[in-house]
Write a protein that holds these residues in place. Structure first.
Motif, mmCIF file in Angstrom:
data_model
loop_
_atom_site.group_PDB
_atom_site.id
_atom_site.type_symbol
_atom_site.label_atom_id
_atom_site.label_comp_id
_atom_site.label_asym_id
_atom_site.label_seq_id
_atom_site.Cartn_x
_atom_site.Cartn_y
_atom_site.Cartn_z
ATOM 1 N N THR A 155 5.787 -1.994 2.902
ATOM 2 C CA THR A 155 5.367 -2.763 1.726
ATOM 3 C C THR A 155 4.710 -4.069 2.145
ATOM 4 N N THR A 156 5.311 -4.761 3.080
ATOM 5 C CA THR A 156 4.749 -6.029 3.553
ATOM 6 C C THR A 156 3.399 -5.801 4.225
ATOM 7 N N ALA A 157 3.275 -4.756 5.021
ATOM 8 C CA ALA A 157 1.995 -4.459 5.684
ATOM 9 C C ALA A 157 0.898 -4.222 4.642
ATOM 10 N N LYS A 158 1.223 -3.502 3.582
ATOM 11 C CA LYS A 158 0.243 -3.275 2.499
ATOM 12 C C LYS A 158 -0.157 -4.598 1.853
ATOM 13 N N LYS A 159 0.817 -5.478 1.626
ATOM 14 C CA LYS A 159 0.507 -6.780 1.007
ATOM 15 C C LYS A 159 -0.369 -7.635 1.934
ATOM 16 N N ILE A 160 -0.098 -7.590 3.223
ATOM 17 C CA ILE A 160 -0.923 -8.332 4.190
ATOM 18 C C ILE A 160 -2.329 -7.738 4.210
ATOM 19 N N GLN A 161 -2.405 -6.420 4.150
ATOM 20 C CA GLN A 161 -3.700 -5.753 4.115
ATOM 21 C C GLN A 161 -4.520 -6.226 2.907
ATOM 22 N N ARG A 162 -3.868 -6.293 1.732
ATOM 23 C CA ARG A 162 -4.557 -6.774 0.531
ATOM 24 C C ARG A 162 -4.961 -8.234 0.658
ATOM 25 N N ALA A 163 -4.080 -9.050 1.220
ATOM 26 C CA ALA A 163 -4.395 -10.478 1.394
ATOM 27 C C ALA A 163 -5.598 -10.681 2.316
ATOM 28 N N LEU A 164 -5.696 -9.860 3.339
ATOM 29 C CA LEU A 164 -6.818 -9.984 4.275
ATOM 30 C C LEU A 164 -8.126 -9.467 3.686
ATOM 31 N N SER A 165 -8.035 -8.571 2.733
ATOM 32 C CA SER A 165 -9.266 -8.005 2.161
ATOM 33 C C SER A 165 -9.771 -8.794 0.952
ATOM 34 N N SER A 166 -8.992 -9.764 0.491
ATOM 35 C CA SER A 166 -9.431 -10.535 -0.685
ATOM 36 C C SER A 166 -10.212 -11.764 -0.311
#
Length: 166
Positions: A155-166
């Protein structure tokens, strides 16, 4: 003969491998947490051996062992990715402090950087000094190697992924 190592990932799967990074790049090593992002020369992943939320690895795609083997573009790209990942850790899980380790010439991997986040639970048992990182890693493996913690890492990896793509 190549150096071989047995690695056991955070989901308990063991594999014999000569180069962890090459194995990950080729797909022969399956990651228990999907890759967060990649650039032309580097990948960013949740560490696959140690169940610590936000313990990120920036690894060279190229088979190099030392920082000074990177060209100028690769060096800039590496540290830009480290900076972005560190910022995402602050935004996503509130990481106040990290220990950054540049790891050269490991017998079974490429040059890589550890972005090790210090969580509140760690300060209950440890002082937060760099020499304690391995002790914290071992503690986490002994106490957090279960499906519940693996879900948190994903879950955290997905959130970091979203943060990096925004």
């Amino acid at each position: 003969m190549k150096n071989m190592a047995t690695i056991t990932d955070i989901s308990g799967v063991s594999q014999e491998i000569s180069c962890i990074a090459c194995g990950i790049q080729s797909g022969s090593v399956n990651l228990p947490v999907e890759r967060i992002t990649e650039t032309e020369h580097f990948v960013l992943e949740q560490d696959f051996e140690w169940p610590i939320e936000g313990f990120l690895i920036v690894a060279s795609k190229r088979h190099v062992f030392c920082l000074d083997e990177l060209d100028e573009k690769e060096t800039e790209e590496c540290f830009d990715l480290v900076r972005k990942a560190r910022k995402a850790l602050r935004e996503v899980i509130g990481t106040e402090y990290i220990t950054l380790v540049l790891h050269e010439k490991t017998p079974t991997s490429h040059f890589h950087a550890w972005i090790f986040p210090w969580h509140a639970w760690m300060f209950e048992k440890f002082s937060g000094k760099p020499h304690e990182v391995l002790d914290v890693m071992k503690f986490a493996k002994e106490h957090f190697s279960d499906e519940e913690h693996l879900k948190v890492l994903r879950t955290t990896a997905k959130k970091i992924q979203r943060a990096l793509s925004s």
